[in-house]
Each structure stands twice: as structure tokens, then as C-alpha cells.
Design an enzyme around this catalytic site. Structure first.
Site, short mmCIF file in Angstrom:
data_model
loop_
_atom_site.label_atom_id
_atom_site.label_comp_id
_atom_site.label_asym_id
_atom_site.label_seq_id
_atom_site.Cartn_x
_atom_site.Cartn_y
_atom_site.Cartn_z
N HIS A 160 0.83 -1.22 0.00
CA HIS A 160 0.00 0.00 0.00
C HIS A 160 0.86 1.26 0.00
O HIS A 160 2.06 1.19 0.16
CB HIS A 160 -1.01 -0.02 1.15
CG HIS A 160 -0.44 0.06 2.53
ND1 HIS A 160 -1.16 0.45 3.62
CD2 HIS A 160 0.81 -0.21 3.00
CE1 HIS A 160 -0.40 0.42 4.69
NE2 HIS A 160 0.79 0.03 4.34
N GLU A 161 0.19 2.39 -0.24
CA GLU A 161 0.90 3.68 -0.37
C GLU A 161 1.96 3.64 -1.47
O GLU A 161 3.03 4.24 -1.32
CB GLU A 161 1.57 4.07 0.96
CG GLU A 161 0.64 4.29 2.10
CD GLU A 161 -0.37 5.37 1.83
OE1 GLU A 161 -0.12 6.24 0.98
OE2 GLU A 161 -1.44 5.33 2.47
N GLY A 162 1.65 2.94 -2.55
CA GLY A 162 2.60 2.85 -3.66
C GLY A 162 3.47 1.62 -3.50
O GLY A 162 4.26 1.53 -2.56
#
Ligand SMILES: Cc1cc2nc3c(=O)[nH]c(=O)nc-3n(C[C@H](O)[C@H](O)[C@H](O)COP(=O)(O)OP(=O)(O)OC[C@H]3O[C@@H](n4cnc5c(N)ncnc54)[C@H](O)[C@@H]3O)c2cc1C
Length: 596
Positions: A436-438
Site C-alpha cells: 500500500h501507499e505505492g
């Protein structure tokens, strides 16, 4: 005593390596001193230990449920949430006027560390809320701030970030959720979001979703994305709760880890009546969201580092107390068995963990200090350096935290594979962080394709300057001389690789330059963390020079040994990565989909 964090190490990192007290010279932090910092850290540790840690395994074993109407979480989550909110930590970094403590991000990260280590999934709710509130505070209008911030700060409302859609993950420019302007200036939102953490729950009165959507007629791609506040319940003019908004939970997702945080699929506007309020200007949404994402990325790095840290401490504890086997040279079955910590291979696994997690945590604290220098000190160089480092701060701990947790399981072996010990949960929880978050892949493209070259490459120069300053001091110290010379060889390879890739990009060969970007991300992460290890070793020698206290001597020796491990065992791995990168190796690039 819990195994949340090594308190001595935290104190050393805060006060010796990153000089938290020096921040008090900045006007914004002038009311603080070491006593106030220690006070808030101690409070965090106490709340984390008393209200977050005890239900970590229970929340994992009892995922939230949804009966079609109501989500149910175990009651301990709400109790923990309320203790967190009551402590004022939700807005600790905000100004006194806004009810905050004007706490440095550096100290706040130490506090966050205790919560993430104790129970990352329950900690997810307040961390998301505080990031969402920060965004509203920075980009919202007065009415939005007045309506939403007070209840978010005191724990009545929670916040989420709603970007991902079923068909749109990494490529946010393709998102399709629609927003239609109404005569009263509000918008109606329509679309589906997926994977939204905390998207529904039974902990707070209301939930404030920050939703990315495309206003009808907006340009395609990232330039046509706007950001909206979409509350679960609308609010009346007197700030009391109004009608239910047209946001509906379609279902919960069931995950490998982080099970205590709800992961939701949300339908916006099934009945064409989902009210959304534009933040800032139309089509600038991604820029605003990046503010939250950048902060969230440092938070993800910190979470990954401390869950790794927790696994390390648990496995260390086990290794110290588990008698098994004898030294390779001891063939006497009558002799007392050794505790496994005496076996060299177990020491290898513990050293690797120590080097990954203490290095990762140092990296995250450094990033937090750069946030303080940028925000409170108005230091543009720190801002540029932070921009460059964000992909590494997010990715290195996310990659090496789970690796550390994997090694922790191996130290416990059979016991580690059972649910009787926390290390398997640490691994499952931490496995989310490179996603997550890239994802790792996306972070590597951001670093090599963009961040390195921003501000005409000034970030690289600033990083180099920091590294040179440490090397200059370290090469004068006999214990560090050899490490400095090994480091120098590898950092030269790293710089040469950067130059070659930069040239390739300049020539327009983008696909070739970026083909192996994940190797580059890992390489740069190793160089930065190896430098931090040198810095820690140097500071440890200075800090405890002349001390004849056994614990201090062991602390310094441990830091030196872990620095040596990272610099002699891990850093040299970049040579092979450099070979592939410098040769613009095409093995993966040339592979065809139908050859698999
Ligand atoms: C537990 C959990 C919590 C989450 N919480 C939230 C949340 O609160 N809010 C929210 O909005 N989202 C949330 N997400 C979504 C998360 O941010 C996405 O899963 C993530 O961005 C990746 O998107 P994806 O899963 O669709 O994978 P995809 O984008 O489909 O990627 C699949 C693979 O392809 C690779 N890939 C994709 N594009 C490229 C490219 N251009 N070049 C090279 N490789 C590429 C990726 O690296 C990855 O390995 C959460 C996800 C999980 C699992």
C-alpha cells in the site's frame, strides 16, 4: 517488560543521533525540552502497552464482521481509540491554537513507533485520521476546518483516504469516480472505491472520507483529479450529525494480516445522492492528496520498521532462553546445552534483523527530523532532501521489515510457525507495507524516473554532503576506518550507476533506464542505510566514550558489530545490482508475455 522497542536505542537515536533537543531552538518548538519530549513518549508507551498491545492477537483472530447492516469490531479497539484521542496525540503536531502540542515530527514518530509495534491494525485508525485531518487543515476552507477538525481531533470522527478503485490501483490517473457540481456549490459523487482502510467501523460517530474523483468534463489523467470530503453522515449547520449520506459499505475484504483494520469496498452515490465537498480547486486533488500520501509514506516506513523491530526483540528474547544443541566442536552429550543465541547461524539471523530494523528506524526518524526542519525551520534544503528520500523511507523498511520478520520466525523455527508466538503475526502484518501507499515497483519508478532529477539533482548533492560529513569524522576513528573504506568503494559504484542511468534517461531511452528500477531503489536504500549505520556507530562511540557501565559497553559493541554486518555483508550486494543496472540489462525487459 514488553518487547515493543529497545528504549535505550530510541533514546540514543532521538537525542544523540538526531539531536531532538536542538529542535527546541526553533521558535515553534521553543516551549519544549527533553522533559516534555520524554513525557509524551512515556505516555505513548503506556497507552500502547495498556490499551493496544493486549488485543493485538485477539483483533487478528477476530476480524471485523459485517452483517449487511452493521460492522462490528471487538470492543477493545474502541477503548484503545478513545485513549489515544483523549491523550491529545491525534493532533500532537498541530499548533496550540488548534488544540495541539506543537510536538516535533521526530518525537511524534517515536510515539507512533510504540503504537505500531504494539498493534499496527488498531493504530491504523488514528494514524489515518490524523493524516486526513492534516490535509483538511492545510487545504480545506474555514467552514470545512471548523466542521470536521474538532471532532476528528477529539475522536468523534475518523478519517480515511479513498483513492483506489476495483480497476484502478497504482495508476490513479485512470480513476473513474465521478463528481457533478450542484447549484448550491456542493457535488454529487458516484463510483466505487476498494481497499479503503477504516471505510466503515463501529468506533466513531462519523467517518470523513477523502475521496479522489473526476469532475464531469475534467481532463483525462492525473490533471483531471479533484479531492472531496465525503462524510458518512452529513452535518447540520450547528455541527450536529445530520442524515446518512449516500455512501454504502458493499463489503469487507479478508486479509493476510492487518486484520483488525477494516478493509472496505464502498459504493458512493448508489441513489445519486452522495454529497461531496470540494477541497481547494478542481483538478488539483492529487497534489493535495500527495501531502497526505507523503506523510503516510513516512508513517508506513515507520510502521514497517517497528513491526520488524518487534519481531527482532521477540526472537532475541526467545534465543536467549531456548537451550538447544551444543557447539560444533563439543561432542559430549553430557555437557549442558547452549542457548541458541550462542550458535553462529542464530547470531547471523539476529544481526541481520538488528541491522535492518535499527537502520530502518533511524532512516524514518531522520525523515521526520527533515519534516521538522522544513516545516518549523523553513529549511528548503531539508524539503528537497526529503522529497528525494521519501521513496526510500517508504520502501527500505517495507522491504527489509518483513525480511526481518521472516528471520525472526526462522530463529524460533517450529515455535515461530505457530500462533503461540507473535512473530508470525508480525510477518503477516508487515507484508502489507510493500503493497500500500505505492508498491515497491511504483516507488522505484518515482525515485529513478523523477525524484533524483528534481531541483536539478540538488537532492543528490545534499545527500552526498551529509554522507561526506560523516565520513570525514568517521575516518579519524580507528574502530571505523575499515568500514569507511568499504563504504567508499560501494558509494562510488552507486554514484557511477546513477550517472549512467541519468545519461540514459537524458538520451530518451526511458524504458531501458527504468527497466531495473527496483534494483536501483534497493541499491540506494542500502547505501543510505549503510551511511546511517556509520553515523550510529560514530555517535555511539562518542556518546559512551569512557563509560565503564557494562550495559553501555554492550550497547556500543552491538552498534559497531551491526554496522560492520551491514557494511560487510549487505552493502557489497549492490555490486551485482550495479553490474545489471550499468549494463542496462534487458533480461526482464525483453521477456515476452507469451513466453511464460
Ligand atoms: C490492506 C490494504 C489496505 C489499503 N488501504 C488503502 C486505503 O486506505 N486507501 C486506498 O485508496 N487504497 C488502499 N489500498 C490500496 C493500495 O494502495 C493498492 O493495493 C496499491 O496502490 C496497489 O494497487 P493494486 O492493488 O490495484 O495493484 P496494481 O496497481 O494492479 O499492481 C499490481 C502489480 O503491478 C505492478 N505495477 C502496476 N503498475 C505498474 C507500472 N506502471 N510499472 C511497473 N509495475 C507496475 C505493481 O507494482 C504490482 O506489483 C490498500 C490495500 C491493501 C492491501
Amino acid at each position: 517488560m514488553s518487547n515493543l522497542m529497545n528504549d535505550k536505542d530510541l533514546e540514543f537515536l532521538l537525542y544523540d543521533v538526531f539531536d531532538a533537543e536542538q529542535l527546541c531552538e526553533l521558535d515553534y518548538f521553543k516551549d519544549h525540552d527533553r522533559t516534555t519530549f520524554d513525557g509524551v513518549i512515556e505516555t505513548s508507551k503506556r497507552i500502547a502497552t495498556e490499551y493496544f498491545l493486549p488485543h493485538n492477537a485477539k483483533a487478528d483472530a477476530n476480524e471485523p464482521t459485517f452483517d449487511g447492516e452493521q460492522v462490528k469490531t471487538i470492543p477493545e479497539v474502541k477503548v484503545a481509540w478513545q485513549h489515544f484521542a483523549d491523550s491529545g496525540l491525534m493532533c500532537a503536531r498541530h499548533s496550540y491554537e488548534d488544540g495541539g502540542m506543537q510536538l516535533p515530527a521526530l518525537v511524534n514518530s517515536a510515539c507512533i513507533g510504540y503504537f505500531s509495534s504494539a498493534n499496527p491494525s488498531t493504530a491504523g485508525y488514528p494514524f489515518l485520521t490524523s493524516a486526513a485531518a492534516n490535509l483538511i487543515k492545510e487545504f480545506g476552507n474555514d467552514s470545512q476546518k471548523n466542521t470536521f477538525l474538532p471532532p476528528m481531533f477529539d475522536g468523534r470522527y475518523a478519517g480515511t483516504m479513498a483513492m483506489t478503485e476495483p480497476d484502478v490501483g497504482s495508476s490513479l490517473g485512470d480513476l473513474t469516480t465521478k463528481a457533478t457540481l450542484q447549484a448550491d456549490g456542493s457535488y454529487r459523487i458516484k463510483g466505487q472505491k476498494m481497499f479503503i482502510s477504516g471505510g466503515d467501523q463501529d468506533i466513531t460517530q462519523n467517518i470523513v472520507h477523502l475521496v479522489l474523483a473526476r469532475v464531469e468534463g475534467a481532463p483525462k489523467g492525473v490533471k483531471g483529479i479533484s479531492l472531496f470530503i465525503v462524510p458518512k453522515f452529513l452535518t447540520n449547520d450547528d455541527a450536529t450529525l445530520g442524515e446518512r449520506n449516500d455512501v454504502k459499505l458493499a463489503g469487507l475484504l479478508h486479509k493476510m494480516g492487518f486484520r483488525g483494520t477494516t478493509s472496505t469496498v464502498l459504493n458512493f452515490g448508489e441513489n445519486d445522492n452522495c454529497h461531496g465537498y470540494l477541497i481547494g480547486e478542481e483538478n488539483h486533488g492529487l497534489k493535495y492528496m500527495f501531502k497526505m500520501m507523503n506523510e503516510a509514506r513516512i508513517g508506513v516506513g515507520t510502521g514497517a520498521a517497528v513491526v520488524g523491530y518487534r519481531g527482532y526483540l521477540e526472537s532475541l528474547d526467545y534465543a536467549r532462553n531456548r537451550p538447544q544443541g551444543r557447539a560444533a566442536s563439543d561432542k559430549n552429550p553430557q555437557s549442558t546445552q547452549l542457548n541458541i543465541i550462542e550458535h553462529t547461524d542464530v547470531k547471523r539471523m539476529l544481526l541481520a534483523q538488528k541491522s535492518y530494523v535499527e537502520g530502518s528506524f533511524a532512516l524514518c526518524l531522520w525523515a521526520a527530523r527533515l519534516v521538522d526542519e522544513q516545516e518549523a525551520g523553513d529549511n528548503q534544503d531539508s524539503a528537497i532532501l526529503l522529497d528525494l528520500l521519501t521513496p526510500i523511507v517508504k520502501s527500505f523498511p517495507s522491504h527489509y521489515g518483513p525480511k526481518a520478520n521472516d528471520l525472526a520466525i526462522q530463529v524460533l523455527a517450529g515455535a515461530g510457525y505457530t500462533r503461540d508466538y507473535p512473530v508470525e503475526q508480525c510477518y503477516r502484518d508487515n507484508r502489507l507495507n510493500p503493497i500500500h501507499e505505492g508498491t515497491l515497483g511504483i516507488q522505484s519508478l518515482d525515485l529513478l524516473g523523477r525524484k533524483l532529477w528534481m531541483h536539478n539533482g540538488k537532492g543528490q548533492q545534499l545527500l552526498l554532503k551529509e554522507i561526506q560529513a560523516t565520513l570525514g569524522l568517521a575516518e579519524e576513528v580507528p574502530e571505523l576506518k575499515e568500514m569507511v573504506s568499504i563504504f567508499t568503494i560501494h558509494s562510488e559504484t552507486f554514484m557511477k550507476t546513477t550517472m549512467i542511468l541519468g545519461k540514459t534517461l537524458q538520451q530518451g531511452n526511458v524504458n531501458e533506464a527504468l527497466a531495473n528500477s527496483v534494483l536501483y531503489l534497493d541499491m540506494m536504500g542500502k547505501v543510505v542505510v549503510a551511511w546511517l549505520w556509520l553515523k550510529m556507530a560514530l555517535k555511539a562511540l562518542q556518546r559512551f566514550e569512557g563509560s565503564d557501565i557494562e550495559e553501555d559497553k554492550a550497547f556500543v559493541a552491538g552498534k559497531l558489530q551491526a554496522a560492520q554486518y551491514f557494511i560487510s555483508w549487505e552493502l557489497p550486494k549492490i555490486q551485482h545490482q550495479a553490474q545489471l543496472l550499468q549494463a542496462l540489462d534487458r533480461t526482464c525487459l525483453d521477456m515476452q508475455a507469451n513466453w511464460f
